[in-house]
Scaffold this active site. Structure first.
Site, PDB file in Angstrom:
ATOM      1  N   HIS A 122       0.752  -1.114  -0.026  1.00  0.00           N
ATOM      2  CA  HIS A 122      -0.074   0.060   0.107  1.00  0.00           C
ATOM      3  C   HIS A 122       0.806   1.312   0.048  1.00  0.00           C
ATOM      4  CE1 HIS A 122      -3.555  -2.340   0.517  1.00  0.00           C
ATOM      5  NE2 HIS A 122      -3.139  -2.863   1.749  1.00  0.00           N
ATOM      6  N   ASP A 164      -3.013 -10.808  -2.339  1.00  0.00           N
ATOM      7  CA  ASP A 164      -3.470 -10.125  -0.965  1.00  0.00           C
ATOM      8  C   ASP A 164      -5.111  -9.823  -1.237  1.00  0.00           C
ATOM      9  OD1 ASP A 164      -2.378  -9.058   1.786  1.00  0.00           O
ATOM     10  OD2 ASP A 164      -4.063  -7.755   0.990  1.00  0.00           O
ATOM     11  N   HIS A 166      -6.262  -7.315  -0.374  1.00  0.00           N
ATOM     12  CA  HIS A 166      -6.423  -5.636  -0.690  1.00  0.00           C
ATOM     13  C   HIS A 166      -5.664  -5.564  -1.887  1.00  0.00           C
ATOM     14  CE1 HIS A 166      -6.958  -6.310   3.856  1.00  0.00           C
ATOM     15  NE2 HIS A 166      -8.180  -5.630   3.562  1.00  0.00           N
ATOM     16  N   ASP A 251      -4.826 -12.729   3.668  1.00  0.00           N
ATOM     17  CA  ASP A 251      -5.979 -12.396   4.186  1.00  0.00           C
ATOM     18  C   ASP A 251      -7.526 -12.546   3.633  1.00  0.00           C
ATOM     19  OD1 ASP A 251      -4.963 -10.698   2.523  1.00  0.00           O
ATOM     20  OD2 ASP A 251      -4.930  -8.978   3.625  1.00  0.00           O
TER      21      ASP A 251
HETATM   22 ZN   LIG Z   1      -4.369  -7.211   2.800  1.00  0.00          ZN
END
Ligand SMILES: [Zn+2]
Length: 335
Positions: A122, A164, A166, A251
């Site tokens: 991120h 991931d 996200h 996740d």
């Molecule tokens: Zn994540």
């Protein structure tokens, strides 16, 4: 074949004052899986990168801001992202480990891993990326260090896969205008960092080089395996890379806590098995609970040995999003 595993106790020195899902215990879980897989003998201590290397990835003002915040004893960069006295050394070591795992993939092949914290995908050029409200637990972009390592070795076309749960908005932002970084990102749609839609395909001459697969809420193994086969593996075959750089987050595992995804060992084994013929640099991103205990070893075993069938019926929403992505990207890729 399992190659080198980069891990350092320095990664444990980035730690929160109070409970936080991104904590040193996550790496203890991975290391106990490594012991159970009898891969302890592959563990190597990485070497950190220096500050100048960090400034090749991030804006120097952001790097200075992080350094000063840590020195001044601040506890948070933003409401999601804490820092601690050990964060600077941990973050430079995480970049170093990611760089070395890419070099190991290039030199020796197999599955090479950077089991690092803090995570990185991120973190954009100036910190928060693409309008995200926070850094999402990340400090510096570890994936970008792996890309730079291959660039320094003269590799031009580089393939990144991020599974991931996200969107890897930092990685996307850093390489948005780079047509030679093919970035395929599979994630849950409409959650943090609220980017990664199918229409985000790269800028300027890099159009088509960013492949986003925003999966519906509650997607399961069948949905993910379908999207993986139809889009991820299709683009991988188009590129036919020497090496795959993997932002590996667990996740999306059912019950891991931060998303609605319902993945199990099946998807992670399948992903590992489907990439077996490639050299991989695996860079650890998210995963906070059961995903680390079960998803991580499933991926490694999948890469090593397990065969997983891809039966299962994807949902209507998954079929629809996969068709849309194929439509949008058909000028660049054959599916
Ligand atoms: Zn994540």
């Amino acid at each position: 074949m399992i190659g080198e595993i980069y891990y350092s106790r320095k990664f444990l020195q980035h730690k929160p004052e109070n409970y936080h899902p991104e904590n040193p215990g996550r790496l203890w879980v991975l290391m106990s899986a490594i012991r159970e897989l009898m891969l302890d003998d592959r563990i190597l201590e990485p070497t950190p990168v220096d500050e100048n290397f960090v400034k090749k990835i991030h804006n120097p003002a952001y790097v200075e801001f992080v350094k000063r915040a840590i020195r001044e004893g601040r506890r948070y960069l933003d409401p999601d992202t804490y820092i601690s006295p050990g964060t600077w050394d941990a973050a430079l070591m995480a970049l170093g480990a990611s760089r070395l795992s890419a070099l190991a993939a290039l030199r020796y092949g197999g599955l090479n891993m950077a089991l690092v914290r803090p995570p990185g995908h991120h973190a954009g050029k100036r910190g928060k990326a693409m309008g995200a409200p926070t850094l999402g637990f990340c400090i510096f972009n570890n994936m970008a260090a792996a890309v730079l390592a291959l660039r320094e070795e003269g590799i031009k076309k580089i393939l990144v896969i991020d599974f991931d749960a996200h969107h890897g908005n930092g990685t996307q932002e850093i390489f948005w205008y780079d047509p030679d970084v093919i970035h395929i990102d599979l994630h849950e749609r409409d959650i943090y960092p609220w980017t990664g839609y199918e229409t985000e395909i790269g800028g300027g001459l890099a159009k088509g080089s960013k492949v986003n697969i925003p999966m519906p809420h509650y997607s399961n193994d069948a949905d993910y395996i379908f999207a993986w086969n139809e889009i991820v593996l299709a683009v991988v075959e188009n590129v036919n890379p020497k090496i795959i750089l993997l932002s590996a987050g667990f996740d999306g595992f059912k019950g891991d806590g931060l998303t609605t995804l319902k993945l199990t060992e099946k998807f992670f084994s399948y992903a590992g098995a489907s990439l077996r013929k490639y050299s991989i640099a695996f860079i650890f991103e998210g995963g906070y609970d059961v995903g680390l205990k079960k998803g991580f070893p499933a991926f490694v075993k999948g890469y090593e040995e397990i065969e997983v069938n891809d039966n299962g019926q994807p949902s209507y929403e998954t079929l629809k999003v996969v068709e849309e992505i194929k439509d949008i990207l058909s000028p660049w890729w054959s599916f």
